[in-house]
Write a protein that holds these residues in place. Structure first.
Motif, PDB file in Angstrom:
ATOM      1  N   UNK A  96     -50.479  66.659  47.663  1.00 35.15           N
ATOM      2  CA  UNK A  96     -51.733  66.345  47.557  1.00 35.15           C
ATOM      3  C   UNK A  96     -52.454  67.146  46.209  1.00 35.15           C
ATOM      4  N   UNK A  97     -52.955  66.291  45.226  1.00 40.48           N
ATOM      5  CA  UNK A  97     -53.668  67.111  44.040  1.00 40.48           C
ATOM      6  C   UNK A  97     -54.947  67.741  44.454  1.00 40.48           C
ATOM      7  N   UNK A 109     -49.173  57.650  49.323  1.00 39.34           N
ATOM      8  CA  UNK A 109     -48.137  58.166  48.653  1.00 39.34           C
ATOM      9  C   UNK A 109     -46.691  57.205  48.789  1.00 39.34           C
ATOM     10  N   UNK A 110     -45.795  57.329  48.172  1.00 37.16           N
ATOM     11  CA  UNK A 110     -44.744  56.529  48.105  1.00 37.16           C
ATOM     12  C   UNK A 110     -43.898  56.710  49.557  1.00 37.16           C
ATOM     13  N   UNK A 111     -43.299  55.476  50.221  1.00 39.92           N
ATOM     14  CA  UNK A 111     -42.789  55.826  51.383  1.00 39.92           C
ATOM     15  C   UNK A 111     -41.513  56.414  51.596  1.00 39.92           C
ATOM     16  N   UNK A 191     -48.984  64.463  43.410  1.00 35.25           N
ATOM     17  CA  UNK A 191     -48.529  64.793  42.097  1.00 35.25           C
ATOM     18  C   UNK A 191     -46.883  65.151  42.528  1.00 35.25           C
ATOM     19  N   UNK A 192     -46.130  65.453  41.517  1.00 34.84           N
ATOM     20  CA  UNK A 192     -44.987  65.515  41.867  1.00 34.84           C
ATOM     21  C   UNK A 192     -44.285  66.363  40.758  1.00 34.84           C
ATOM     22  N   UNK A 216     -44.907  70.801  37.818  1.00 33.61           N
ATOM     23  CA  UNK A 216     -45.398  69.929  38.977  1.00 33.61           C
ATOM     24  C   UNK A 216     -46.727  69.142  38.896  1.00 33.61           C
ATOM     25  N   UNK A 217     -46.823  68.858  37.988  1.00 36.81           N
ATOM     26  CA  UNK A 217     -48.226  67.878  37.562  1.00 36.81           C
ATOM     27  C   UNK A 217     -47.848  66.533  37.368  1.00 36.81           C
ATOM     28  N   UNK A 218     -47.038  66.073  37.360  1.00 40.11           N
ATOM     29  CA  UNK A 218     -46.755  64.514  37.163  1.00 40.11           C
ATOM     30  C   UNK A 218     -47.309  63.702  37.850  1.00 40.11           C
ATOM     31  N   UNK A 219     -48.126  62.519  37.525  1.00 37.65           N
ATOM     32  CA  UNK A 219     -48.984  61.695  38.378  1.00 37.65           C
ATOM     33  C   UNK A 219     -48.636  60.330  37.902  1.00 37.65           C
TER      34      UNK A 219
END
Length: 283
Positions: A96-97, A109-111, A191-192, A216-219
């Protein structure tokens, strides 16, 4: 009356003074030139830093100030790098952001992130107001980013959103999209981690993920590269644009931008407005 010898000595002294004055002028010119070159170098470096910094956009502008507090930093979730499973899939972490950014849009979120495919490709069709741009996502190169991108497309997350920023520099040409709010600060509520190596580069035809500048802030924001771009290896390369898509990008790029992001982070909104009508998973 001065003798010939005295006249010769006086002439030699005048010549010596002239030579010394010329040498001093030459030294001043060299010093001034060095100052000008140094100033230009600083300006160019600062400009490049500002342009690159503009690729971050998934965090609220106030988040940087908030993160300086140890309490906020401790509360902020950390996106871990992907891990490889025995069957060749990877485990992705979508966290979670919690930055408090009001421009984030809920999308789930992606499954099945613990078993994300890491082979093959995903074909997308990005239909825009300026034409169709086919995209190919590379699961092997960036499995977590590819899974997130495809998932958001299936959720119609990108549909109706503008490509809010274009940069038309000699060594940095991109169209930035993926923010459903069109503010440049929007993204999903997760984020990932970035999927990069020291050898990551950004040639023409690259699709790469923007981030806030923090690990770790890619969205959801991404940029399509239409000019070979000199960037640090901080942005996940998730795929490529084909030749037909590049032709559309070249038309958009030729019209330039309105400079609304100058002087920092650089560029501006495209002069040819670009709206993503739909982002569809083809195969």
């Amino acid at each position: 009356m001065p003798t010939n010898k005295q006249r010769r000595v006086a002439a030699q002294r005048r010549l010596q003074r002239q030579l010394e004055r010329r040498a001093e002028l030459a030294r001043r010119r060299r010093r001034n030139l060095l100052v000008v070159v140094t100033v230009l170098a600083v300006v160019l470096v600062a400009g490049a830093v500002a342009l690159v910094a503009g690729l971050g956009g998934d965090d609220d502008p106030g988040a940087a100030a908030a993160s300086s507090s140890s309490t906020s930093a401790a509360a902020e979730a950390t996106a871990a790098p992907a891990t490889t499973n025995a069957d060749g899939t990877v485990g992705c972490t979508y966290v979670p952001d919690t930055s408090g950014n009001s421009n984030l849009v809920e999308a789930g979120t992606p499954p099945d992130p613990a078993a994300t495919p890491a082979t093959g490709t995903v074909s997308l069709l990005m239909s825009t107001s300026q034409g169709e741009i086919p995209l190919t996502l590379d699961r092997a190169k960036a499995p977590c980013a590819a899974a997130s991108f495809a998932y958001l497309a299936q959720q119609r997350f990108f549909d109706g959103s503008p490509c809010h920023r274009e940069v038309n520099a000699e060594s940095f040409g991109v169209l930035q999209c993926g923010d459903p709010t069109g503010t440049g600060q929007g993204g999903p509520t997760y984020k990932f981690a970035e999927e990069v190596t020291p050898e990551t580069t950004y040639p023409r035809g690259t699709i790469a993920m923007a981030n806030s500048g923090s690990p770790g802030s890619t969205g959801s924001q991404f940029f399509l590269v239409f000019t070979d771009s000199q960037l640090p290896p901080d942005y996940t390369v998730v795929g490529t644009v084909d030749e037909a898509g590049l032709a559309v990008l070249d038309t958009i790029a030729a019209a330039g931008n309105d400079g609304s992001f100058e002087p920092s982070p650089g560029g501006g909104a495209p002069n040819l407005p670009v709206t993503i009508d739909s982002m569809t998973v083809v195969a």
